[in-house]
Design a protein around this motif. Structure first.
Motif, PDB file in Angstrom:
ATOM      1  N   MET A 259     -34.172  39.961  -7.476  1.00  0.00           N
ATOM      2  CA  MET A 259     -34.780  39.127  -6.441  1.00  0.00           C
ATOM      3  C   MET A 259     -36.136  38.618  -6.918  1.00  0.00           C
ATOM      4  SD  MET A 259     -35.717  40.117  -2.468  1.00  0.00           S
ATOM      5  CE  MET A 259     -34.035  40.581  -2.047  1.00  0.00           C
ATOM      6  N   SER A 260     -36.353  37.326  -6.773  1.00  0.00           N
ATOM      7  CA  SER A 260     -37.607  36.717  -7.216  1.00  0.00           C
ATOM      8  C   SER A 260     -38.769  37.202  -6.357  1.00  0.00           C
ATOM      9  CB  SER A 260     -37.504  35.193  -7.131  1.00  0.00           C
ATOM     10  OG  SER A 260     -37.402  34.780  -5.772  1.00  0.00           O
ATOM     11  N   LEU A 261     -39.980  37.065  -6.893  1.00  0.00           N
ATOM     12  CA  LEU A 261     -41.175  37.479  -6.158  1.00  0.00           C
ATOM     13  C   LEU A 261     -41.318  36.671  -4.871  1.00  0.00           C
ATOM     14  CD1 LEU A 261     -43.761  39.137  -5.953  1.00  0.00           C
ATOM     15  CD2 LEU A 261     -44.903  37.417  -7.385  1.00  0.00           C
ATOM     16  N   ASP A 262     -41.036  35.381  -4.927  1.00  0.00           N
ATOM     17  CA  ASP A 262     -41.145  34.530  -3.740  1.00  0.00           C
ATOM     18  C   ASP A 262     -40.216  35.020  -2.631  1.00  0.00           C
ATOM     19  OD1 ASP A 262     -41.972  32.022  -2.328  1.00  0.00           O
ATOM     20  OD2 ASP A 262     -39.837  31.553  -2.548  1.00  0.00           O
ATOM     21  N   ARG A 263     -38.971  35.367  -3.000  1.00  0.00           N
ATOM     22  CA  ARG A 263     -38.031  35.847  -1.986  1.00  0.00           C
ATOM     23  C   ARG A 263     -38.432  37.224  -1.467  1.00  0.00           C
ATOM     24  NH1 ARG A 263     -31.861  33.915  -3.621  1.00  0.00           N
ATOM     25  NH2 ARG A 263     -32.373  31.700  -3.811  1.00  0.00           N
ATOM     26  N   ARG A 264     -39.029  38.056  -2.307  1.00  0.00           N
ATOM     27  CA  ARG A 264     -39.506  39.360  -1.836  1.00  0.00           C
ATOM     28  C   ARG A 264     -40.568  39.173  -0.744  1.00  0.00           C
ATOM     29  NH1 ARG A 264     -38.603  43.764  -6.211  1.00  0.00           N
ATOM     30  NH2 ARG A 264     -37.087  42.713  -7.526  1.00  0.00           N
ATOM     31  N   LYS A 265     -41.472  38.242  -0.977  1.00  0.00           N
ATOM     32  CA  LYS A 265     -42.523  37.984   0.020  1.00  0.00           C
ATOM     33  C   LYS A 265     -41.915  37.454   1.320  1.00  0.00           C
ATOM     34  CE  LYS A 265     -46.127  36.990  -3.414  1.00  0.00           C
ATOM     35  NZ  LYS A 265     -46.980  35.930  -4.019  1.00  0.00           N
ATOM     36  N   LYS A 266     -40.929  36.555   1.203  1.00  0.00           N
ATOM     37  CA  LYS A 266     -40.289  36.010   2.400  1.00  0.00           C
ATOM     38  C   LYS A 266     -39.498  37.079   3.142  1.00  0.00           C
ATOM     39  CE  LYS A 266     -39.977  31.232   0.744  1.00  0.00           C
ATOM     40  NZ  LYS A 266     -39.079  30.148   0.253  1.00  0.00           N
ATOM     41  N   LEU A 267     -38.847  37.974   2.398  1.00  0.00           N
ATOM     42  CA  LEU A 267     -38.096  39.058   3.032  1.00  0.00           C
ATOM     43  C   LEU A 267     -39.026  39.977   3.804  1.00  0.00           C
ATOM     44  CD1 LEU A 267     -35.568  40.717   3.555  1.00  0.00           C
ATOM     45  CD2 LEU A 267     -35.843  41.759   1.289  1.00  0.00           C
ATOM     46  N   LEU A 268     -40.165  40.319   3.232  1.00  0.00           N
ATOM     47  CA  LEU A 268     -41.130  41.173   3.921  1.00  0.00           C
ATOM     48  C   LEU A 268     -41.676  40.486   5.169  1.00  0.00           C
ATOM     49  CD1 LEU A 268     -43.012  42.638   0.842  1.00  0.00           C
ATOM     50  CD2 LEU A 268     -41.559  43.906   2.440  1.00  0.00           C
ATOM     51  N   ALA A 269     -41.870  39.170   5.092  1.00  0.00           N
ATOM     52  CA  ALA A 269     -42.346  38.428   6.262  1.00  0.00           C
ATOM     53  C   ALA A 269     -41.304  38.452   7.381  1.00  0.00           C
ATOM     54  CB  ALA A 269     -42.678  36.989   5.870  1.00  0.00           C
ATOM     55  N   LEU A 270     -40.024  38.295   7.016  1.00  0.00           N
ATOM     56  CA  LEU A 270     -38.961  38.376   8.023  1.00  0.00           C
ATOM     57  C   LEU A 270     -38.880  39.773   8.624  1.00  0.00           C
ATOM     58  CD1 LEU A 270     -35.964  36.378   6.471  1.00  0.00           C
ATOM     59  CD2 LEU A 270     -37.381  35.730   8.419  1.00  0.00           C
ATOM     60  N   SER A 271     -39.046  40.786   7.779  1.00  0.00           N
ATOM     61  CA  SER A 271     -39.018  42.167   8.256  1.00  0.00           C
ATOM     62  C   SER A 271     -40.105  42.404   9.293  1.00  0.00           C
ATOM     63  CB  SER A 271     -39.197  43.126   7.073  1.00  0.00           C
ATOM     64  OG  SER A 271     -39.414  44.443   7.507  1.00  0.00           O
ATOM     65  N   GLU A 272     -41.285  41.846   9.028  1.00  0.00           N
ATOM     66  CA  GLU A 272     -42.390  42.006   9.969  1.00  0.00           C
ATOM     67  C   GLU A 272     -42.124  41.235  11.260  1.00  0.00           C
ATOM     68  OE1 GLU A 272     -47.280  41.594  10.077  1.00  0.00           O
ATOM     69  OE2 GLU A 272     -46.149  41.052   8.265  1.00  0.00           O
ATOM     70  N   ARG A 273     -41.611  40.011  11.126  1.00  0.00           N
ATOM     71  CA  ARG A 273     -41.376  39.179  12.309  1.00  0.00           C
ATOM     72  C   ARG A 273     -40.316  39.788  13.219  1.00  0.00           C
ATOM     73  NH1 ARG A 273     -38.854  33.446  11.275  1.00  0.00           N
ATOM     74  NH2 ARG A 273     -40.503  33.487   9.667  1.00  0.00           N
ATOM     75  N   TYR A 274     -39.242  40.303  12.638  1.00  0.00           N
ATOM     76  CA  TYR A 274     -38.130  40.838  13.431  1.00  0.00           C
ATOM     77  C   TYR A 274     -38.144  42.360  13.541  1.00  0.00           C
ATOM     78  CZ  TYR A 274     -36.088  36.164  13.282  1.00  0.00           C
ATOM     79  OH  TYR A 274     -35.860  34.806  13.424  1.00  0.00           O
ATOM     80  N   GLN A 275     -39.194  42.997  13.031  1.00  0.00           N
ATOM     81  CA  GLN A 275     -39.288  44.465  13.047  1.00  0.00           C
ATOM     82  C   GLN A 275     -38.021  45.094  12.480  1.00  0.00           C
ATOM     83  OE1 GLN A 275     -42.083  46.583  13.926  1.00  0.00           O
ATOM     84  NE2 GLN A 275     -42.803  44.542  13.316  1.00  0.00           N
ATOM     85  N   LEU A 276     -37.639  44.601  11.315  1.00  0.00           N
ATOM     86  CA  LEU A 276     -36.409  45.024  10.650  1.00  0.00           C
ATOM     87  C   LEU A 276     -36.724  46.025   9.537  1.00  0.00           C
ATOM     88  CD1 LEU A 276     -33.307  44.562  10.125  1.00  0.00           C
ATOM     89  CD2 LEU A 276     -34.020  42.828   8.447  1.00  0.00           C
ATOM     90  N   PRO A 277     -36.276  47.269   9.645  1.00  0.00           N
ATOM     91  CA  PRO A 277     -36.462  48.200   8.529  1.00  0.00           C
ATOM     92  C   PRO A 277     -35.683  47.725   7.300  1.00  0.00           C
ATOM     93  CG  PRO A 277     -35.906  49.386  10.552  1.00  0.00           C
ATOM     94  CD  PRO A 277     -35.663  47.922  10.808  1.00  0.00           C
ATOM     95  N   ILE A 278     -36.278  47.905   6.122  1.00  0.00           N
ATOM     96  CA  ILE A 278     -35.644  47.563   4.848  1.00  0.00           C
ATOM     97  C   ILE A 278     -35.460  48.845   4.043  1.00  0.00           C
ATOM     98  CG2 ILE A 278     -35.881  46.338   2.648  1.00  0.00           C
ATOM     99  CD1 ILE A 278     -37.645  44.299   4.116  1.00  0.00           C
ATOM    100  N   VAL A 279     -34.234  49.113   3.619  1.00  0.00           N
ATOM    101  CA  VAL A 279     -33.968  50.229   2.715  1.00  0.00           C
ATOM    102  C   VAL A 279     -33.865  49.649   1.308  1.00  0.00           C
ATOM    103  CG1 VAL A 279     -32.414  52.113   2.111  1.00  0.00           C
ATOM    104  CG2 VAL A 279     -32.771  51.511   4.529  1.00  0.00           C
ATOM    105  N   GLU A 280     -34.859  49.949   0.474  1.00  0.00           N
ATOM    106  CA  GLU A 280     -34.920  49.422  -0.885  1.00  0.00           C
ATOM    107  C   GLU A 280     -34.394  50.459  -1.870  1.00  0.00           C
ATOM    108  OE1 GLU A 280     -38.141  47.490  -4.058  1.00  0.00           O
ATOM    109  OE2 GLU A 280     -38.861  48.762  -2.409  1.00  0.00           O
ATOM    110  N   ASP A 281     -33.236  50.178  -2.453  1.00  0.00           N
ATOM    111  CA  ASP A 281     -32.639  51.049  -3.468  1.00  0.00           C
ATOM    112  C   ASP A 281     -33.147  50.557  -4.827  1.00  0.00           C
ATOM    113  OD1 ASP A 281     -31.013  52.462  -5.209  1.00  0.00           O
ATOM    114  OD2 ASP A 281     -29.223  52.277  -3.969  1.00  0.00           O
ATOM    115  N   ASP A 282     -34.016  51.352  -5.441  1.00  0.00           N
ATOM    116  CA  ASP A 282     -34.743  50.892  -6.633  1.00  0.00           C
ATOM    117  C   ASP A 282     -34.364  51.688  -7.882  1.00  0.00           C
ATOM    118  OD1 ASP A 282     -36.514  48.932  -7.525  1.00  0.00           O
ATOM    119  OD2 ASP A 282     -38.253  50.266  -7.424  1.00  0.00           O
TER     120      ASP A 282
END
Length: 474
Positions: A259-282
């Motif tokens: 995942m590109s850095l730009d999409r990571r930032k957008k995903l985190l913004a969506l998570s904050e807006r919708y209060q969506l937990p993200i499970v990151e398998d790293d």
């Protein structure tokens, strides 16, 4: 016969696009006549394809507004004998892909293995980790329980190893029996049967099997070379309220994409807006072949919404069965209470890992295996380049374990997999990473498990089988 072939092709195309998330959950399907015109087929062909998809639960008709893509329910349970009825109510009949994968070497002990996703015995031999296991085994306290949350020193070492601002205390870390147990605990806390969970598609089959077995409905989001399609995800979140999102953003399994850095930032913004937990398998972060990947989602997390999941199975060896979850303190406490149900993770392994990290032995080990993996990936890529005239396509991964290979249209992946296995080479079929078995063009090849000479030999066998099938079908 021709009419049947056209119907089958349209049906399989639509089915795959739904399973992969390319046609998003909740989106309307084109009217029958319009789609027939677009595809150059009869309206009856579309009617039949739609009817089959509706019967399977992929789409639903709404009076006066057309047909829409549905969130798929877990696969229905198979018939059970009476003694199994109580258990069958709790476990849906998810495919046994894990058992199938692990049984390959039992059934075919001499196979060249491109199916297993691990680092192979040669990297373990050079890790010197066995010295730490032997030393730890001489300590009597290594045979007894340790903290349910995990060995305190190991958690402290992991905080330093991760080096992420949002994870500043060992109280935020829970040691698990591999990342699979971590995901099980997380899912059990966040979701109930019937709840919705979002994940990229294709994805790690162990997560699909777990979600389906727990009765969770899965919303797939399509991917491209830059990772999860955040534009599609945003449309889904506007219509649905999933309990959490599961993602492998770095050197993704099975595609190898990041995942590109730009999409990571957008995903985190969506998570904050919708209060969506993200499970990151790293799990693959430290297995880059060239440049380092973008920062982890958790390292950029400012809301506490990201739950970080990792394992030593990929960094060292899979049989160790030690992983960890890093999260905000309140969620870590809940995980620890859930972890009490399985008591603890093996003490000997935790003590050996704590000593390994204390001596900073993991860092040079990873430097060495990255060199080995780069060489192994180059050999497999060289063979794949020679396959291109046969119609295969692939993109070389920047890290991780896998090549995601698209086969020519006339080659059936499962038939190819079966024939190669009979010739002494194993790999995994692409539909293993979808919600259901489906006609699709992909196979996954792991380049890290076998030594270079075996990779060369195995790829020559695949080449021979591909050539034979092309000649047979031409």
């Amino acid at each position: 016969m021709g009419r049947k072939a056209i119907y089958t092709r349209v049906y399989n195309q639509l089915r795959y696009e739904i399973l992969s998330g390319e046609i998003a959950i909740g989106s309307p399907l084109p009217p029958e006549r319009k789609l027939a015109e677009q595809l150059g087929v009869s309206r009856n062909t579309i009617v039949r394809a739609y009817s089959e998809l509706e019967a399977e639960g992929f789409i639903v008709s709404r009076m006066g507004s057309g047909r829409y893509v549905e969130a798929l329910h877990p696969a229905p349970s198979h018939a059970q004998t009476h003694w199994g009825k109580q258990a069958s109510g709790k476990l849906a009949a998810a495919p046994s892909h894990m058992a199938e994968l692990l049984s390959v070497t039992d059934t075919y002990p001499n196979t060249i293995n491109f199916a297993h996703g691990d680092g192979g015995k040669h990297t373990l031999e050079s890790s010197c980790f066995s010295d730490y296991v032997k030393s730890t085994a001489e300590q009597l306290h290594s045979y007894y329980f340790t903290s349910v949350q995990g060995l305190p020193e190991l958690r402290e070492r992991l905080v330093a190893w991760m080096d992420m601002e949002p994870i500043s205390s060992p109280e935020q870390v829970v040691i698990t029996s591999g990342s699979q147990e971590g995901l099980y605990l997380i899912t059990s806390l966040l979701a109930r049967p019937g709840d919705l969970v979002v994940t990229e598609m294709p994805t790690y089959f162990g997560s699909l099997q777990l979600f389906q077995s727990l009765g969770v409905q899965i919303i797939p989001v399509p991917m491209d070379a830059n990772g999860m399609r955040i534009d599609v995800l945003e449309g889904i979140l506007a219509r649905y309220r999933p309990r959490f999102l599961y993602t492998v953003p770095t050197y993704h399994n099975p595609t190898g994409w990041t995942m590109s850095l730009d999409r990571r930032k957008k995903l985190l913004a969506l998570s904050e807006r919708y209060q969506l937990p993200i499970v990151e398998d790293d799990a693959y972060r430290h297995l880059h072949l060239d440049a380092e990947p973008p920062p982890s989602l958790k390292s950029m997390d400012r809301t506490g919404n990201v739950i970080y999941l990792n394992t030593f199975s990929k960094l060292l060896f899979p049989g160790l069965r030690v992983g960890w979850v890093a999260a905000n303190r309140s969620f870590a406490r809940l995980l620890t209470r859930m972890k009490e149900l399985s008591i603890t993770t093996n003490t000997l392994g935790q003590l050996a890992l704590a000593a390994y990290l204390r001596d900073d032995a993991l860092r040079p080990h990873l430097q060495e295996v990255r060199k080995q993996y780069a060489e192994q990936a180059a050999i497999m890529a060289g063979h794949l380049d020679r396959f291109r005239p046969l119609g295969i396509r692939y993109e070389r991964p920047a890290g991780g374990f896998y090549f995601w290979v698209s086969l020519p249209e006339e080659i059936n992946p499962r038939q190819l997999m079966t024939e190669c296995l009979q010739q002494g080479v194993s790999f995994t079929c692409g539909d293993m990473f979808l919600l259901r078995e489906a006609e699709q063009p992909y196979i996954r090849l792991c380049f890290t498990h076998e030594r270079t000479d075996q990779i060369d030999r195995g790829m020559k066998i695949i080449d021979h089988v591909l050539q034979s099938r092309k000649e047979l079908l031409s």
